[in-house]
Design a protein around this motif. Structure first.
Motif, short mmCIF file in Angstrom:
data_model
loop_
_atom_site.label_atom_id
_atom_site.label_comp_id
_atom_site.label_asym_id
_atom_site.label_seq_id
_atom_site.Cartn_x
_atom_site.Cartn_y
_atom_site.Cartn_z
N LYS A 54 -2.69 -0.43 -4.97
CA LYS A 54 -1.88 -0.06 -4.26
C LYS A 54 -1.91 1.58 -3.25
CE LYS A 54 2.38 -0.90 -6.54
NZ LYS A 54 4.13 -0.83 -7.03
N THR A 55 -3.86 1.06 -3.37
CA THR A 55 -4.02 2.65 -2.43
C THR A 55 -5.37 1.80 -1.74
OG1 THR A 55 -4.58 4.19 -4.21
CG2 THR A 55 -5.75 4.52 -2.93
N LEU A 56 -5.89 2.39 0.09
CA LEU A 56 -6.33 2.01 0.51
C LEU A 56 -7.37 3.08 0.68
CD1 LEU A 56 -7.40 -0.57 2.58
CD2 LEU A 56 -5.54 0.67 4.40
N MET A 57 -8.77 2.88 0.67
CA MET A 57 -9.41 3.61 1.04
C MET A 57 -10.27 3.15 2.50
SD MET A 57 -11.54 6.19 0.53
CE MET A 57 -12.48 6.53 1.94
N VAL A 58 -10.64 4.31 3.47
CA VAL A 58 -10.38 4.09 4.87
C VAL A 58 -12.09 4.60 5.32
CG1 VAL A 58 -9.72 3.80 7.45
CG2 VAL A 58 -7.97 3.17 5.62
N GLY A 59 -12.41 4.15 5.74
CA GLY A 59 -13.77 5.18 6.41
C GLY A 59 -15.00 4.37 7.19
N ASP A 60 -15.81 5.36 7.61
CA ASP A 60 -17.01 4.26 8.81
C ASP A 60 -18.36 3.87 8.29
OD1 ASP A 60 -18.75 7.07 10.53
OD2 ASP A 60 -17.76 7.24 8.60
N ASN A 61 -18.79 4.39 6.98
CA ASN A 61 -19.76 3.80 6.70
C ASN A 61 -20.11 3.39 5.29
OD1 ASN A 61 -22.63 5.15 5.83
ND2 ASN A 61 -21.87 6.79 7.24
N HIS A 62 -20.79 3.14 4.74
CA HIS A 62 -20.66 1.81 3.75
C HIS A 62 -20.72 3.21 2.62
CE1 HIS A 62 -24.74 3.22 2.17
NE2 HIS A 62 -25.50 3.48 3.63
N HIS A 63 -20.92 3.77 2.38
CA HIS A 63 -20.70 4.90 1.17
C HIS A 63 -19.26 4.89 0.83
CE1 HIS A 63 -23.92 6.73 2.98
NE2 HIS A 63 -24.50 6.94 1.26
N LYS B 95 -8.56 -1.44 -2.60
CA LYS B 95 -9.11 -1.75 -1.42
C LYS B 95 -9.68 -1.31 0.51
CE LYS B 95 -4.71 -4.69 -1.39
NZ LYS B 95 -4.35 -4.20 -2.98
N THR B 96 -9.90 -1.23 0.27
CA THR B 96 -10.87 -0.42 1.39
C THR B 96 -10.87 -1.18 2.92
OG1 THR B 96 -12.65 -2.40 1.53
CG2 THR B 96 -13.01 0.04 0.00
N ALA B 97 -10.79 -0.29 3.69
CA ALA B 97 -10.98 -0.46 5.27
C ALA B 97 -11.61 -0.36 5.74
CB ALA B 97 -9.61 -0.32 6.04
N GLY B 98 -13.05 -0.60 7.10
CA GLY B 98 -13.77 -0.42 8.03
C GLY B 98 -13.47 -0.19 9.05
N VAL B 99 -13.69 1.14 9.97
CA VAL B 99 -13.16 1.44 11.02
C VAL B 99 -14.47 1.10 11.96
CG1 VAL B 99 -11.52 3.39 10.62
CG2 VAL B 99 -14.21 3.73 11.22
N ALA B 100 -13.98 -0.32 13.00
CA ALA B 100 -14.92 -0.80 14.29
C ALA B 100 -15.63 0.48 15.11
CB ALA B 100 -14.12 -1.55 14.83
N TRP B 101 -14.61 1.29 14.76
CA TRP B 101 -16.17 2.63 16.12
C TRP B 101 -16.59 3.43 15.11
CZ3 TRP B 101 -10.40 2.28 14.93
CH2 TRP B 101 -10.23 2.74 13.01
N SER B 102 -17.17 2.64 13.87
CA SER B 102 -18.34 3.19 13.27
C SER B 102 -18.99 3.45 14.26
CB SER B 102 -18.51 2.80 12.17
OG SER B 102 -19.54 2.46 12.12
N LEU B 103 -19.96 4.56 14.38
CA LEU B 103 -21.76 4.46 14.69
C LEU B 103 -22.28 3.30 14.69
CD1 LEU B 103 -22.65 8.00 15.52
CD2 LEU B 103 -22.20 6.13 17.17
N LYS B 104 -22.66 3.03 12.90
CA LYS B 104 -23.01 2.31 12.75
C LYS B 104 -23.69 0.31 13.32
CE LYS B 104 -25.11 5.21 9.81
NZ LYS B 104 -24.87 5.67 8.77
N GLY B 105 -21.43 0.10 13.44
CA GLY B 105 -21.76 -0.80 14.22
C GLY B 105 -20.50 -1.50 13.65
N ILE C 67 0.98 -1.37 0.33
CA ILE C 67 -0.15 -0.03 -0.20
C ILE C 67 1.10 1.55 -0.23
CG2 ILE C 67 -2.19 1.07 1.42
CD1 ILE C 67 -2.78 -1.22 0.54
N HIS C 68 0.56 2.44 -1.46
CA HIS C 68 1.81 3.62 -1.22
C HIS C 68 0.21 4.81 -0.69
CE1 HIS C 68 4.58 1.21 -3.80
NE2 HIS C 68 4.48 1.05 -2.81
N THR C 69 -0.47 4.79 -0.69
CA THR C 69 -1.80 5.60 -0.38
C THR C 69 -2.22 4.88 0.09
OG1 THR C 69 -1.14 6.15 -2.93
CG2 THR C 69 -3.23 7.06 -2.13
N ILE C 70 -3.01 5.83 1.01
CA ILE C 70 -4.34 5.87 1.71
C ILE C 70 -5.35 6.94 1.70
CG2 ILE C 70 -4.89 5.17 4.27
CD1 ILE C 70 -2.32 3.95 5.43
N LEU C 71 -6.35 6.64 1.60
CA LEU C 71 -7.27 7.44 1.04
C LEU C 71 -8.19 7.86 2.71
CD1 LEU C 71 -8.02 7.69 -2.52
CD2 LEU C 71 -6.63 9.23 -1.46
#
Length: 211
Positions: A156-165, A176-186, A3-7
């Motif tokens: 080589k890019t990863l998108m990180v977020g707390d929402n399905h959007h 590639k994508t990463a969710g965060v477990a502290w998301s209000l949605k769970g 991974i070279h880039t994280i959004l």
């Protein structure tokens, strides 16, 4: 991991604006004599305001946005804080030469304000906000635009977020994508959208990039 880039999404991912967003909706609905349950209000956290308010009342949408933003900005600085380990993780990623960008459904000026208040504004090489795109997340445009600015390759890019959007926008852009477990949605709700990774702590990103 290559991974070279994280959004990153901003609200609910890097900075905790949940209470501020919640209070701003409650204030707006009260002002317009509307009644929503806490669960319903939770569902409005994520999509662009225009979409939310137009679905509620097309004629009053603009007035509602104005009321919401006025309240949100007036109380912004006293509510907003970074989530645990965000700052030190960003610092480490920066030291590793990872290029980083923000992809948010907020207006640019409010996004920058949140980043400055929490002291994370210096870590990012680009900000793609609502006023920089024609189509908001889950459309791929914001992610693709950030990648273009950072000269990033999708694999080589990863998108990180707390929402399905966020997850869908990443999928749609072929990254590639990463969710965060502290998301209000769970966490369970986010897992339904098949993120590549699930972060339980911001520092999990360091493991993903192999630090």
């Amino acid at each position: 991991m290559n991974i070279h880039t994280i959004l990153f999404d901003l609200d609910g991912t890097l900075i905790d604006t949940n209470e501020l967003i919640n209070e701003s909706f409650i204030h707006t609905f009260k002002h317009f004599g509307l009644d929503y349950t806490p669960e319903e209000i939770l569902a409005f956290n994520g999509p662009p305001l225009k979409e939310t308010f137009e679905n509620i009342d097309l004629d009053k949408a603009e007035a509602m946005i104005t009321t919401y933003r006025k309240h949100n900005l007036a109380h912004h600085d006293s509510y907003v804080k970074a989530f645990p380990h965000v700052k030190e993780t960003l610092e480490m990623l920066k030291q590793q030469g990872i290029k980083m960008g923000i992809v948010t459904t907020k207006m640019r000026s409010t996004a920058i304000r949140g980043m400055k208040v929490t002291g994370i504004d210096s870590y990012f090489d680009t900000i793609i906000a609502l006023d920089n795109v024609t189509h908001a997340k889950p459309h791929p445009e914001p992610v693709l635009k950030a990648m273009e600015h950072l000269d990033a390759l999708p694999e080589k890019t990863l998108m990180v977020g707390d929402n399905h959007h966020d997850i869908e926008s990443g999928h749609n852009a072929g990254v590639k994508t990463a969710g965060v477990a502290w998301s209000l949605k769970g966490e369970a709700k986010l897992m339904q959208y098949n993120p590549t990774y699930m972060l339980h702590d911001m520092k999990d990103l360091l493991k993903i990039i192999g630090v």
